[in-house]
Design a protein around this motif. Structure first.
Motif, PDB file in Angstrom:
ATOM      1  N   GLY A  14       0.786  -1.315  -0.029  1.00 34.40           N
ATOM      2  CA  GLY A  14       0.073   0.017   0.053  1.00 34.40           C
ATOM      3  C   GLY A  14       1.012   1.267   0.068  1.00 34.40           C
ATOM      4  O   GLY A  14       1.740   1.272  -0.626  1.00 34.40           O
ATOM      5  N   LEU A  15       0.480   2.453   0.817  1.00 34.56           N
ATOM      6  CA  LEU A  15       0.844   3.562   0.744  1.00 34.56           C
ATOM      7  C   LEU A  15       2.519   3.590   1.436  1.00 34.56           C
ATOM      8  O   LEU A  15       3.297   4.108   0.927  1.00 34.56           O
ATOM      9  CB  LEU A  15      -0.004   4.580   1.677  1.00 34.56           C
ATOM     10  N   GLY A  16       2.343   2.712   2.484  1.00 33.32           N
ATOM     11  CA  GLY A  16       3.748   2.651   3.135  1.00 33.32           C
ATOM     12  C   GLY A  16       4.901   2.300   2.486  1.00 33.32           C
ATOM     13  O   GLY A  16       5.916   2.775   2.258  1.00 33.32           O
ATOM     14  N   HIS A  33       8.737  -2.227   7.983  1.00 35.70           N
ATOM     15  CA  HIS A  33       7.854  -2.646   8.995  1.00 35.70           C
ATOM     16  C   HIS A  33       6.652  -3.208   8.769  1.00 35.70           C
ATOM     17  O   HIS A  33       5.954  -2.392   7.917  1.00 35.70           O
ATOM     18  CB  HIS A  33       8.054  -1.594  10.250  1.00 35.70           C
ATOM     19  N   ASP A  34       6.058  -4.216   9.551  1.00 38.05           N
ATOM     20  CA  ASP A  34       4.849  -4.529   9.267  1.00 38.05           C
ATOM     21  C   ASP A  34       4.427  -5.656  10.314  1.00 38.05           C
ATOM     22  O   ASP A  34       5.174  -6.328  10.873  1.00 38.05           O
ATOM     23  CB  ASP A  34       4.364  -5.103   7.838  1.00 38.05           C
ATOM     24  N   ILE A  35       3.156  -5.637  10.478  1.00 39.33           N
ATOM     25  CA  ILE A  35       2.687  -6.839  11.247  1.00 39.33           C
ATOM     26  C   ILE A  35       2.506  -8.254  10.793  1.00 39.33           C
ATOM     27  O   ILE A  35       2.653  -9.319  10.993  1.00 39.33           O
ATOM     28  CB  ILE A  35       1.270  -6.571  12.151  1.00 39.33           C
ATOM     29  N   GLY A  60       6.447  -6.247  13.541  1.00 38.00           N
ATOM     30  CA  GLY A  60       5.957  -5.911  14.898  1.00 38.00           C
ATOM     31  C   GLY A  60       4.488  -5.395  14.820  1.00 38.00           C
ATOM     32  O   GLY A  60       4.033  -4.930  13.589  1.00 38.00           O
ATOM     33  N   ASP A  61       3.973  -4.918  15.991  1.00 39.00           N
ATOM     34  CA  ASP A  61       2.653  -4.281  16.032  1.00 39.00           C
ATOM     35  C   ASP A  61       2.823  -3.005  16.504  1.00 39.00           C
ATOM     36  O   ASP A  61       3.242  -2.834  17.693  1.00 39.00           O
ATOM     37  CB  ASP A  61       1.725  -5.240  16.948  1.00 39.00           C
ATOM     38  N   VAL A  62       2.185  -1.842  15.702  1.00 37.64           N
ATOM     39  CA  VAL A  62       2.308  -0.450  16.174  1.00 37.64           C
ATOM     40  C   VAL A  62       1.815  -0.532  17.739  1.00 37.64           C
ATOM     41  O   VAL A  62       1.740   0.649  18.152  1.00 37.64           O
ATOM     42  CB  VAL A  62       1.954   0.288  15.159  1.00 37.64           C
ATOM     43  N   ASN A  87       4.792   7.192  10.978  1.00 38.30           N
ATOM     44  CA  ASN A  87       3.783   6.496  11.403  1.00 38.30           C
ATOM     45  C   ASN A  87       2.718   6.163  10.375  1.00 38.30           C
ATOM     46  O   ASN A  87       1.648   6.867  10.297  1.00 38.30           O
ATOM     47  CB  ASN A  87       3.177   7.237  12.648  1.00 38.30           C
ATOM     48  N   ASN A  88       2.913   5.182   9.479  1.00 35.77           N
ATOM     49  CA  ASN A  88       2.005   4.990   8.231  1.00 35.77           C
ATOM     50  C   ASN A  88       0.822   3.707   8.829  1.00 35.77           C
ATOM     51  O   ASN A  88       0.035   4.112   8.143  1.00 35.77           O
ATOM     52  CB  ASN A  88       2.852   4.735   7.182  1.00 35.77           C
ATOM     53  N   ALA A  89       1.345   2.979   9.584  1.00 40.97           N
ATOM     54  CA  ALA A  89       0.416   1.784   9.555  1.00 40.97           C
ATOM     55  C   ALA A  89      -1.017   2.183  10.105  1.00 40.97           C
ATOM     56  O   ALA A  89      -1.179   3.047  10.983  1.00 40.97           O
ATOM     57  CB  ALA A  89       1.078   0.693  10.563  1.00 40.97           C
ATOM     58  N   THR A 153     -15.883   5.320  13.688  1.00 36.75           N
ATOM     59  CA  THR A 153     -14.556   5.323  14.383  1.00 36.75           C
ATOM     60  C   THR A 153     -13.192   5.504  13.858  1.00 36.75           C
ATOM     61  O   THR A 153     -12.303   6.046  14.156  1.00 36.75           O
ATOM     62  CB  THR A 153     -14.639   3.672  14.428  1.00 36.75           C
ATOM     63  N   TYR A 154     -13.099   5.233  12.281  1.00 35.84           N
ATOM     64  CA  TYR A 154     -12.055   5.651  11.476  1.00 35.84           C
ATOM     65  C   TYR A 154     -11.837   7.144  11.642  1.00 35.84           C
ATOM     66  O   TYR A 154     -10.834   7.420  11.884  1.00 35.84           O
ATOM     67  CB  TYR A 154     -12.109   4.903   9.985  1.00 35.84           C
ATOM     68  N   SER A 155     -12.746   7.957  11.311  1.00 40.21           N
ATOM     69  CA  SER A 155     -12.726   9.296  11.386  1.00 40.21           C
ATOM     70  C   SER A 155     -12.336   9.806  12.597  1.00 40.21           C
ATOM     71  O   SER A 155     -11.445  10.789  12.726  1.00 40.21           O
ATOM     72  CB  SER A 155     -14.001  10.097  10.738  1.00 40.21           C
ATOM     73  N   VAL A 186      -8.500   9.390  -1.606  1.00 41.51           N
ATOM     74  CA  VAL A 186      -8.792   8.045  -1.926  1.00 41.51           C
ATOM     75  C   VAL A 186      -7.812   7.173  -2.825  1.00 41.51           C
ATOM     76  O   VAL A 186      -7.689   7.656  -4.050  1.00 41.51           O
ATOM     77  CB  VAL A 186     -10.264   8.157  -2.576  1.00 41.51           C
ATOM     78  N   ALA A 187      -7.035   6.242  -2.268  1.00 38.53           N
ATOM     79  CA  ALA A 187      -6.101   5.609  -2.895  1.00 38.53           C
ATOM     80  C   ALA A 187      -6.635   4.076  -3.280  1.00 38.53           C
ATOM     81  O   ALA A 187      -7.097   3.479  -1.976  1.00 38.53           O
ATOM     82  CB  ALA A 187      -4.778   5.806  -2.229  1.00 38.53           C
ATOM     83  N   LYS A 188      -6.340   3.501  -4.157  1.00 38.46           N
ATOM     84  CA  LYS A 188      -6.921   2.061  -4.311  1.00 38.46           C
ATOM     85  C   LYS A 188      -5.680   1.027  -3.848  1.00 38.46           C
ATOM     86  O   LYS A 188      -5.137   0.247  -4.599  1.00 38.46           O
ATOM     87  CB  LYS A 188      -7.144   1.899  -5.899  1.00 38.46           C
ATOM     88  N   THR A 189      -5.729   1.096  -2.561  1.00 43.81           N
ATOM     89  CA  THR A 189      -4.889  -0.131  -1.780  1.00 43.81           C
ATOM     90  C   THR A 189      -5.895  -1.164  -1.547  1.00 43.81           C
ATOM     91  O   THR A 189      -7.271  -1.125  -1.583  1.00 43.81           O
ATOM     92  CB  THR A 189      -4.080   0.660  -0.480  1.00 43.81           C
ATOM     93  N   LYS A 190      -5.186  -2.007  -0.627  1.00 45.66           N
ATOM     94  CA  LYS A 190      -6.112  -3.040  -0.027  1.00 45.66           C
ATOM     95  C   LYS A 190      -7.140  -2.468   1.100  1.00 45.66           C
ATOM     96  O   LYS A 190      -8.274  -3.020   1.176  1.00 45.66           O
ATOM     97  CB  LYS A 190      -5.204  -4.175   0.569  1.00 45.66           C
ATOM     98  N   ASP A 193     -10.053  -1.500  -0.865  1.00 43.79           N
ATOM     99  CA  ASP A 193     -10.743  -2.919  -1.343  1.00 43.79           C
ATOM    100  C   ASP A 193     -11.889  -3.408  -0.173  1.00 43.79           C
ATOM    101  O   ASP A 193     -12.935  -3.576  -0.403  1.00 43.79           O
ATOM    102  CB  ASP A 193      -9.950  -3.988  -1.824  1.00 43.79           C
ATOM    103  N   ARG A 194     -11.164  -3.318   1.045  1.00 41.65           N
ATOM    104  CA  ARG A 194     -11.982  -3.748   2.173  1.00 41.65           C
ATOM    105  C   ARG A 194     -13.004  -2.868   2.481  1.00 41.65           C
ATOM    106  O   ARG A 194     -14.222  -3.092   2.869  1.00 41.65           O
ATOM    107  CB  ARG A 194     -11.010  -4.032   3.233  1.00 41.65           C
ATOM    108  N   ILE A 195     -12.810  -1.371   2.446  1.00 41.11           N
ATOM    109  CA  ILE A 195     -13.795  -0.349   2.836  1.00 41.11           C
ATOM    110  C   ILE A 195     -14.910  -0.586   1.811  1.00 41.11           C
ATOM    111  O   ILE A 195     -16.121  -0.646   2.038  1.00 41.11           O
ATOM    112  CB  ILE A 195     -13.173   1.019   2.651  1.00 41.11           C
TER     113      ILE A 195
END
Ligand SMILES: NC(=O)C1=CN([C@@H]2O[C@H](COP(=O)(O)OP(=O)(O)OC[C@H]3O[C@@H](n4cnc5c(N)ncnc54)[C@H](O)[C@@H]3O)[C@@H](O)[C@H]2O)C=CC1
Ligand SMILES: CC(=O)C(C)=O
Length: 259
Positions: A14-16, A33-35, A60-62, A87-89, A153-155, A186-190, A193-195
């Motif tokens: 994705g963006l990261g 870095h990623d989970i 790791g887990d942020v 801090n992208n995650a 919640t996201y907002s 609005v970026a077409k990342t995973k 796709d989930r949203i």
């Protein structure tokens, strides 16, 4: 001259990943870095195969403070110092307001908000220990400036990221640490796709792809965002050209939200 060192959380895709690749191109050594350990290993392999040697990875887990401290320590051990921490995650949550529950609130706030706070603290402690300046760059969103239906919640988490960006910038300025945020549209990342899938689930009158088309159809510049669009701003915020900018949450959305 020693190369500058950047850490980018959530950069297996994705963006990261786009941000990490841009910073490598800019001459940084980069700790990705990623989970998701498997995706992270694959991404590191692909980046190295593309000719970038100064990349390493750390899983790791942020949302866990000890993981963030260990991430910074690993970057310093591998590359000798830290100069930029991204801090992208982040994760999404798509739920009508009346159905938001404790589990969603806890999970989304823990990753998006606690994660950003812990990453900022770990990076700032390292900059102070080094006695150097440093740059902290946070993933906010258009949803940190506006609030969207079924994305309550996201907002709220992204508004919190913006608030912590302002406060950390004020408190850390005297230590020559800047703290800014990038706010994609609005970026077409995973993630999108989930949203899209979740929005269709919440409103069966919608067909797959329609929520994404509706959001991206409102972009003034007439196309959805790419990781490169976001990385271009992060490149600037990571560079000396942004030295006199701190505490800002900058929209990079092709003309969608006007603040
Ligand atoms: N895609 C979009 O249109 C927008 C994205 N953003 C923000 O940009 C950031 C990146 O988004 P995308 O690349 O689209 O998301 P994505 O879902 O495509 O990628 C996020 C990455 O973060 C990792 N991750 C998730 N939870 C983690 C955790 N607890 N610890 C470590 N890594 C974790 C995932 O494994 C994944 O590789 C997020 O903070 C998101 O909220 C903001 C505005 C728009
Ligand atoms: C993914 C995101 O940040 C939205 C929908 O604003």
């Amino acid at each position: 001259m020693t190369k500058k060192v950047a850490v980018v959380t959530g950069s297996a895709g994705g963006l990261g990943r786009g941000i990490a690749e841009r910073l490598l191109k800019d001459g940084f050594s980069v700790m990705i870095h990623d989970i998701n350990k498997e995706a992270l290993a694959e991404t590191e392999k692909e980046i190295k195969a593309a000719g970038y040697e100064d990349v390493a990875s750390f899983a790791g887990d942020v949302s866990k403070k000890e993981d963030q401290v260990a991430l910074v320590a690993a970057a310093v051990q591998k590359f000798g110092q830290l100069n930029v921490f991204v801090n992208n995650a982040g994760i999404e949550a798509v739920t009508p307001f009346l159905k938001i529950d404790e589990k969603e609130l806890e999970r989304t706030f823990k990753i998006n908000v606690f994660g950003t706070v812990y990453g900022t603290q770990a990076a700032a402690e390292q900059f102070i220990k080094q006695g150097t300046s440093g740059k902290i760059i946070n993933a906010c969103s258009i949803a940190g400036h506006e609030a969207y239906e079924v994305l309550g919640t996201y907002s709220a988490t992204k508004h919190a990221v913006k608030a912590f960006t302002h406060v950390a910038a004020k408190e850390l300025a005297s230590k020559h640490i800047t703290v800014n945020a990038y706010c994609p549209g609005v970026a077409k990342t995973k993630m999108w796709d989930r949203i899209d899938a979740e929005m269709v689930k919440a409103d069966p009158s919608l067909k797959p792809g329609e929520p994404f088309a509706k959001f991206s159809g409102e972009i003034a510049l007439g196309r959805y965002e790419t990781p490169t669009d976001v990385a271009n701003l992060v490149h600037f915020l990571a560079s000396e050209d942004s030295d006199y900018i701190t505490g800002q949450a900058i929209l990079v959305d092709g003309g969608l939200v006007y603040k």
